[in-house]
Motif scaffolding. Sequence first.
Motif, PDB file in Angstrom:
ATOM      1  N   VAL A 184       0.847  -1.189   0.000  1.00  0.00           N
ATOM      2  CA  VAL A 184       0.000   0.000   0.000  1.00  0.00           C
ATOM      3  C   VAL A 184       0.883   1.239   0.000  1.00  0.00           C
ATOM      4  CG1 VAL A 184      -0.146   0.034   2.524  1.00  0.00           C
ATOM      5  CG2 VAL A 184      -1.966   1.084   1.168  1.00  0.00           C
ATOM      6  N   GLN A 185       0.386   2.305  -0.578  1.00  0.00           N
ATOM      7  CA  GLN A 185       1.131   3.548  -0.578  1.00  0.00           C
ATOM      8  C   GLN A 185       0.995   4.257   0.764  1.00  0.00           C
ATOM      9  OE1 GLN A 185      -0.339   5.789  -3.990  1.00  0.00           O
ATOM     10  NE2 GLN A 185       1.360   5.034  -5.249  1.00  0.00           N
ATOM     11  N   ALA A 186       1.966   5.073   1.071  1.00  0.00           N
ATOM     12  CA  ALA A 186       1.897   5.859   2.301  1.00  0.00           C
ATOM     13  C   ALA A 186       0.594   6.670   2.319  1.00  0.00           C
ATOM     14  CB  ALA A 186       3.097   6.784   2.388  1.00  0.00           C
ATOM     15  N   GLY A 187      -0.023   6.686   3.489  1.00  0.00           N
ATOM     16  CA  GLY A 187      -1.309   7.349   3.634  1.00  0.00           C
ATOM     17  C   GLY A 187      -2.496   6.436   3.432  1.00  0.00           C
ATOM     18  N   GLY A 188      -2.232   5.245   2.946  1.00  0.00           N
ATOM     19  CA  GLY A 188      -3.308   4.299   2.686  1.00  0.00           C
ATOM     20  C   GLY A 188      -3.725   3.521   3.919  1.00  0.00           C
ATOM     21  N   SER A 189      -4.646   2.584   3.708  1.00  0.00           N
ATOM     22  CA  SER A 189      -5.211   1.813   4.812  1.00  0.00           C
ATOM     23  C   SER A 189      -5.223   0.319   4.485  1.00  0.00           C
ATOM     24  CB  SER A 189      -6.644   2.260   5.098  1.00  0.00           C
ATOM     25  OG  SER A 189      -6.695   3.614   5.482  1.00  0.00           O
ATOM     26  N   SER A 206       3.752   4.766  18.600  1.00  0.00           N
ATOM     27  CA  SER A 206       4.028   4.920  17.178  1.00  0.00           C
ATOM     28  C   SER A 206       2.793   4.717  16.299  1.00  0.00           C
ATOM     29  CB  SER A 206       5.125   3.950  16.741  1.00  0.00           C
ATOM     30  OG  SER A 206       4.740   2.614  17.018  1.00  0.00           O
ATOM     31  N   VAL A 207       1.752   4.064  16.834  1.00  0.00           N
ATOM     32  CA  VAL A 207       0.563   3.795  16.024  1.00  0.00           C
ATOM     33  C   VAL A 207      -0.696   4.428  16.600  1.00  0.00           C
ATOM     34  CG1 VAL A 207       1.595   1.612  15.296  1.00  0.00           C
ATOM     35  CG2 VAL A 207      -0.111   1.618  17.140  1.00  0.00           C
ATOM     36  N   LYS A 208      -0.568   5.032  17.751  1.00  0.00           N
ATOM     37  CA  LYS A 208      -1.734   5.607  18.423  1.00  0.00           C
ATOM     38  C   LYS A 208      -2.395   6.653  17.531  1.00  0.00           C
ATOM     39  CE  LYS A 208      -1.095   5.701  22.736  1.00  0.00           C
ATOM     40  NZ  LYS A 208      -0.602   6.039  24.107  1.00  0.00           N
ATOM     41  N   ASP A 219       5.905   1.563   8.992  1.00  0.00           N
ATOM     42  CA  ASP A 219       4.992   0.507   9.415  1.00  0.00           C
ATOM     43  C   ASP A 219       5.269  -0.807   8.679  1.00  0.00           C
ATOM     44  OD1 ASP A 219       2.394   2.982   9.477  1.00  0.00           O
ATOM     45  OD2 ASP A 219       3.469   2.146  11.208  1.00  0.00           O
ATOM     46  N   THR A 220       6.146  -0.768   7.703  1.00  0.00           N
ATOM     47  CA  THR A 220       6.479  -1.974   6.957  1.00  0.00           C
ATOM     48  C   THR A 220       7.045  -3.044   7.884  1.00  0.00           C
ATOM     49  OG1 THR A 220       6.883  -0.780   4.900  1.00  0.00           O
ATOM     50  CG2 THR A 220       7.961  -2.922   5.149  1.00  0.00           C
ATOM     51  N   ALA A 221       6.424  -4.218   7.877  1.00  0.00           N
ATOM     52  CA  ALA A 221       6.815  -5.297   8.785  1.00  0.00           C
ATOM     53  C   ALA A 221       5.938  -6.515   8.517  1.00  0.00           C
ATOM     54  CB  ALA A 221       6.649  -4.874  10.243  1.00  0.00           C
ATOM     55  N   VAL A 222       6.319  -7.631   9.112  1.00  0.00           N
ATOM     56  CA  VAL A 222       5.428  -8.783   9.173  1.00  0.00           C
ATOM     57  C   VAL A 222       4.621  -8.650  10.458  1.00  0.00           C
ATOM     58  CG1 VAL A 222       5.231 -11.287   9.253  1.00  0.00           C
ATOM     59  CG2 VAL A 222       7.044 -10.220   7.895  1.00  0.00           C
ATOM     60  N   TYR A 223       3.328  -8.717  10.323  1.00  0.00           N
ATOM     61  CA  TYR A 223       2.424  -8.551  11.456  1.00  0.00           C
ATOM     62  C   TYR A 223       1.904  -9.912  11.917  1.00  0.00           C
ATOM     63  CZ  TYR A 223       2.419  -3.505  10.911  1.00  0.00           C
ATOM     64  OH  TYR A 223       2.803  -2.185  10.861  1.00  0.00           O
ATOM     65  N   TYR A 224       1.903 -10.101  13.220  1.00  0.00           N
ATOM     66  CA  TYR A 224       1.444 -11.341  13.835  1.00  0.00           C
ATOM     67  C   TYR A 224       0.400 -11.027  14.898  1.00  0.00           C
ATOM     68  CZ  TYR A 224       5.939 -13.131  12.095  1.00  0.00           C
ATOM     69  OH  TYR A 224       7.020 -13.477  11.309  1.00  0.00           O
ATOM     70  N   CYS A 225      -0.501 -11.932  15.099  1.00  0.00           N
ATOM     71  CA  CYS A 225      -1.374 -11.822  16.259  1.00  0.00           C
ATOM     72  C   CYS A 225      -0.999 -12.918  17.243  1.00  0.00           C
ATOM     73  CB  CYS A 225      -2.848 -11.922  15.878  1.00  0.00           C
ATOM     74  SG  CYS A 225      -3.334 -13.525  15.236  1.00  0.00           S
ATOM     75  N   LYS A 285       3.173 -19.656  21.337  1.00  0.00           N
ATOM     76  CA  LYS A 285       3.825 -20.047  20.089  1.00  0.00           C
ATOM     77  C   LYS A 285       3.329 -19.174  18.949  1.00  0.00           C
ATOM     78  CE  LYS A 285       4.466 -24.043  17.044  1.00  0.00           C
ATOM     79  NZ  LYS A 285       4.125 -25.465  16.816  1.00  0.00           N
ATOM     80  N   TRP A 286       4.263 -18.731  18.095  1.00  0.00           N
ATOM     81  CA  TRP A 286       3.900 -17.849  16.995  1.00  0.00           C
ATOM     82  C   TRP A 286       3.300 -18.632  15.837  1.00  0.00           C
ATOM     83  CZ3 TRP A 286       3.732 -12.913  18.107  1.00  0.00           C
ATOM     84  CH2 TRP A 286       4.529 -12.439  19.140  1.00  0.00           C
ATOM     85  N   GLY A 287       2.314 -18.017  15.229  1.00  0.00           N
ATOM     86  CA  GLY A 287       1.705 -18.583  14.043  1.00  0.00           C
ATOM     87  C   GLY A 287       2.147 -17.838  12.801  1.00  0.00           C
ATOM     88  N   GLN A 288       1.357 -17.982  11.758  1.00  0.00           N
ATOM     89  CA  GLN A 288       1.673 -17.330  10.486  1.00  0.00           C
ATOM     90  C   GLN A 288       1.393 -15.838  10.554  1.00  0.00           C
ATOM     91  OE1 GLN A 288      -0.125 -19.212   7.013  1.00  0.00           O
ATOM     92  NE2 GLN A 288      -0.458 -17.224   6.093  1.00  0.00           N
ATOM     93  N   GLY A 289       2.356 -15.053  10.091  1.00  0.00           N
ATOM     94  CA  GLY A 289       2.167 -13.618  10.027  1.00  0.00           C
ATOM     95  C   GLY A 289       1.737 -13.186   8.637  1.00  0.00           C
ATOM     96  N   THR A 290       1.539 -11.888   8.484  1.00  0.00           N
ATOM     97  CA  THR A 290       1.172 -11.331   7.191  1.00  0.00           C
ATOM     98  C   THR A 290       2.021 -10.089   6.936  1.00  0.00           C
ATOM     99  OG1 THR A 290      -0.708 -10.619   5.819  1.00  0.00           O
ATOM    100  CG2 THR A 290      -0.741  -9.940   8.135  1.00  0.00           C
ATOM    101  N   LEU A 291       2.553  -9.988   5.727  1.00  0.00           N
ATOM    102  CA  LEU A 291       3.485  -8.916   5.390  1.00  0.00           C
ATOM    103  C   LEU A 291       2.735  -7.663   4.960  1.00  0.00           C
ATOM    104  CD1 LEU A 291       6.366  -7.866   4.841  1.00  0.00           C
ATOM    105  CD2 LEU A 291       6.172  -8.887   2.547  1.00  0.00           C
ATOM    106  N   VAL A 292       3.107  -6.558   5.587  1.00  0.00           N
ATOM    107  CA  VAL A 292       2.600  -5.242   5.207  1.00  0.00           C
ATOM    108  C   VAL A 292       3.781  -4.429   4.691  1.00  0.00           C
ATOM    109  CG1 VAL A 292       1.587  -3.096   6.037  1.00  0.00           C
ATOM    110  CG2 VAL A 292       0.705  -5.291   6.859  1.00  0.00           C
ATOM    111  N   THR A 293       3.650  -3.943   3.472  1.00  0.00           N
ATOM    112  CA  THR A 293       4.692  -3.124   2.870  1.00  0.00           C
ATOM    113  C   THR A 293       4.088  -1.782   2.493  1.00  0.00           C
ATOM    114  OG1 THR A 293       5.779  -5.093   1.972  1.00  0.00           O
ATOM    115  CG2 THR A 293       6.424  -2.966   1.056  1.00  0.00           C
ATOM    116  N   VAL A 294       4.682  -0.716   3.017  1.00  0.00           N
ATOM    117  CA  VAL A 294       4.175   0.628   2.755  1.00  0.00           C
ATOM    118  C   VAL A 294       5.222   1.375   1.935  1.00  0.00           C
ATOM    119  CG1 VAL A 294       3.255   2.747   3.737  1.00  0.00           C
ATOM    120  CG2 VAL A 294       2.953   0.572   4.944  1.00  0.00           C
ATOM    121  N   SER A 295       4.846   1.773   0.746  1.00  0.00           N
ATOM    122  CA  SER A 295       5.775   2.482  -0.131  1.00  0.00           C
ATOM    123  C   SER A 295       5.624   3.989   0.049  1.00  0.00           C
ATOM    124  CB  SER A 295       5.516   2.098  -1.583  1.00  0.00           C
ATOM    125  OG  SER A 295       4.219   2.493  -1.974  1.00  0.00           O
ATOM    126  N   SER A 296       6.734   4.677  -0.125  1.00  0.00           N
ATOM    127  CA  SER A 296       6.709   6.139   0.047  1.00  0.00           C
ATOM    128  C   SER A 296       6.370   6.837  -1.246  1.00  0.00           C
ATOM    129  CB  SER A 296       8.055   6.610   0.571  1.00  0.00           C
ATOM    130  OG  SER A 296       9.088   6.228  -0.313  1.00  0.00           O
TER     131      SER A 296
END
Length: 112
Positions: A11-16, A61-63, A88-94, A101-112
């Motif tokens: 997603v581009q910066a500013g996106g959701s 940082s996200v508030k 905010d670019t990172a692999v996100y896990y719940c 034990k960690w499960g599968q994460g999902t990659l979020v990539t934010v382009s500038s």
Amino acid sequence: VQLQASGGGLVQAGGSLILSCAASGSIFSRNTMGWYRLAPGNQRELVASITSGGNTNYADSVKGRFTISRDNAKYMVFLLMNNLKPEDTAVYYCNKVPPSKWGQGTLVTVSS
């Protein structure tokens, strides 16, 4: 399924984006649940958490940009991410808080 996150993408910066997490009942039930992220070169950090009663906490940082929610009937946790930034670019896990034990994460990539 123990823990499975989904919904990431580019997603581009500013996106959701909205992330979803399906958890097993043994992990979800009555536990505080959280979204964590792991960026290259960084340690995994907790960015948002929500108690079984719905009380929430956020990293500074996200508030104001991220919103965590949960569906106790479906054992699911969500993260609405607005005004995304390249940092905010990172692999996100719940996981529960504190994590198991960690499960599968999902990659979020934010382009500038």
